[in-house]
Design a protein around this motif. Sequence first.
Motif, short mmCIF file in Angstrom:
data_model
loop_
_atom_site.label_atom_id
_atom_site.label_comp_id
_atom_site.label_asym_id
_atom_site.label_seq_id
_atom_site.Cartn_x
_atom_site.Cartn_y
_atom_site.Cartn_z
N ILE A 146 -46.31 -18.04 1.11
CA ILE A 146 -46.33 -18.08 -0.35
C ILE A 146 -47.48 -18.96 -0.84
CG2 ILE A 146 -45.06 -18.81 -2.41
CD1 ILE A 146 -44.06 -16.18 -1.11
N SER A 147 -47.71 -20.07 -0.17
CA SER A 147 -48.80 -20.97 -0.57
C SER A 147 -50.15 -20.28 -0.45
CB SER A 147 -48.80 -22.23 0.30
OG SER A 147 -47.65 -22.99 0.07
N LEU A 148 -50.35 -19.59 0.65
CA LEU A 148 -51.62 -18.92 0.91
C LEU A 148 -51.90 -17.82 -0.10
CD1 LEU A 148 -54.01 -18.75 2.90
CD2 LEU A 148 -52.65 -17.12 4.22
N LYS A 149 -50.88 -17.07 -0.44
CA LYS A 149 -51.07 -15.90 -1.32
C LYS A 149 -50.96 -16.22 -2.80
CE LYS A 149 -49.31 -12.83 2.20
NZ LYS A 149 -48.19 -12.04 2.65
N TRP A 150 -50.13 -17.19 -3.16
CA TRP A 150 -49.84 -17.37 -4.58
C TRP A 150 -50.34 -18.70 -5.14
CZ3 TRP A 150 -45.10 -19.24 -7.44
CH2 TRP A 150 -45.09 -18.78 -8.75
N ALA A 151 -50.04 -19.81 -4.46
CA ALA A 151 -50.41 -21.12 -5.01
C ALA A 151 -51.89 -21.42 -4.84
CB ALA A 151 -49.57 -22.22 -4.36
N ARG B 288 -56.72 -22.04 11.93
CA ARG B 288 -57.10 -23.42 11.62
C ARG B 288 -56.36 -23.90 10.37
NH1 ARG B 288 -63.08 -24.44 12.06
NH2 ARG B 288 -62.51 -25.49 13.96
N ARG B 289 -56.28 -23.03 9.36
CA ARG B 289 -55.59 -23.41 8.12
C ARG B 289 -54.10 -23.65 8.39
NH1 ARG B 289 -57.61 -22.84 3.09
NH2 ARG B 289 -58.94 -21.09 3.65
N PHE B 290 -53.48 -22.80 9.22
CA PHE B 290 -52.06 -22.98 9.53
C PHE B 290 -51.84 -24.30 10.26
CE2 PHE B 290 -48.23 -22.43 12.14
CZ PHE B 290 -47.31 -22.21 11.12
N LEU C 270 -47.38 -26.20 -10.23
CA LEU C 270 -46.19 -25.49 -10.69
C LEU C 270 -45.87 -24.30 -9.76
CD1 LEU C 270 -43.94 -25.04 -12.76
CD2 LEU C 270 -45.58 -23.71 -14.09
N LYS C 271 -46.89 -23.53 -9.41
CA LYS C 271 -46.68 -22.38 -8.51
C LYS C 271 -46.17 -22.84 -7.14
CE LYS C 271 -49.96 -18.91 -10.15
NZ LYS C 271 -51.17 -18.15 -9.76
N TYR C 272 -46.79 -23.89 -6.60
CA TYR C 272 -46.38 -24.41 -5.30
C TYR C 272 -44.93 -24.89 -5.36
CZ TYR C 272 -46.34 -27.19 -1.02
OH TYR C 272 -46.03 -27.73 0.21
N ILE D 246 -45.83 -34.57 -2.75
CA ILE D 246 -46.79 -35.24 -1.88
C ILE D 246 -47.55 -34.21 -1.04
CG2 ILE D 246 -47.09 -36.86 0.05
CD1 ILE D 246 -46.34 -38.17 -2.69
N ASN D 247 -46.84 -33.23 -0.50
CA ASN D 247 -47.50 -32.19 0.29
C ASN D 247 -48.49 -31.39 -0.54
OD1 ASN D 247 -46.20 -32.89 2.64
ND2 ASN D 247 -44.93 -31.07 2.74
N TYR D 248 -48.16 -31.12 -1.79
CA TYR D 248 -49.09 -30.38 -2.64
C TYR D 248 -50.41 -31.14 -2.76
CZ TYR D 248 -51.53 -28.40 -6.53
OH TYR D 248 -52.52 -27.85 -7.29
#
Length: 129
Positions: free
Chosen positions: A119-124, A2-4, A73-75, A47-49
């Motif tokens: 990367i977004s899921l794990k880090w940002a 669902r998140r993807f 910043l991470k994203y 914008i996506n962030y």
Amino acid sequence: MRRFIKFSVVGGSGTLLNMGLLWSLTEAAGLPYLVSAAIAIETSIIINYILHSSITFADRRAASRKIFLKRLLKYNLASLGGLAINLGVLWLLTEVTGMYYLVSHLCGIVLSTLWRYSISLKWAWPQPE
């Protein structure tokens, strides 16, 4: 899953913005397509962030402005990997194979999506802080 799907829907809106800016900056403003692409990509990253914070990762919403900015910043840093993938594919397909730059750019977006999601899921957006 669902998140993807949410990530992909937000990414799809970012893709429309990205492609529109790329075309406008290249065709209307006369900038080189690689410069236009870099500007379009960075704009869509920001914008996506904001959209991901509100929709995709709403359950991991930042508890403070400091955390929001830290995640931005991470994203953005994580998205630089996606930017490199995207620009590399754009250049390769446009310059080496002669593909139209907008089609090449779209191929780059598709290839960089999995990188950006993981990367977004794990880090940002890790579990709530």
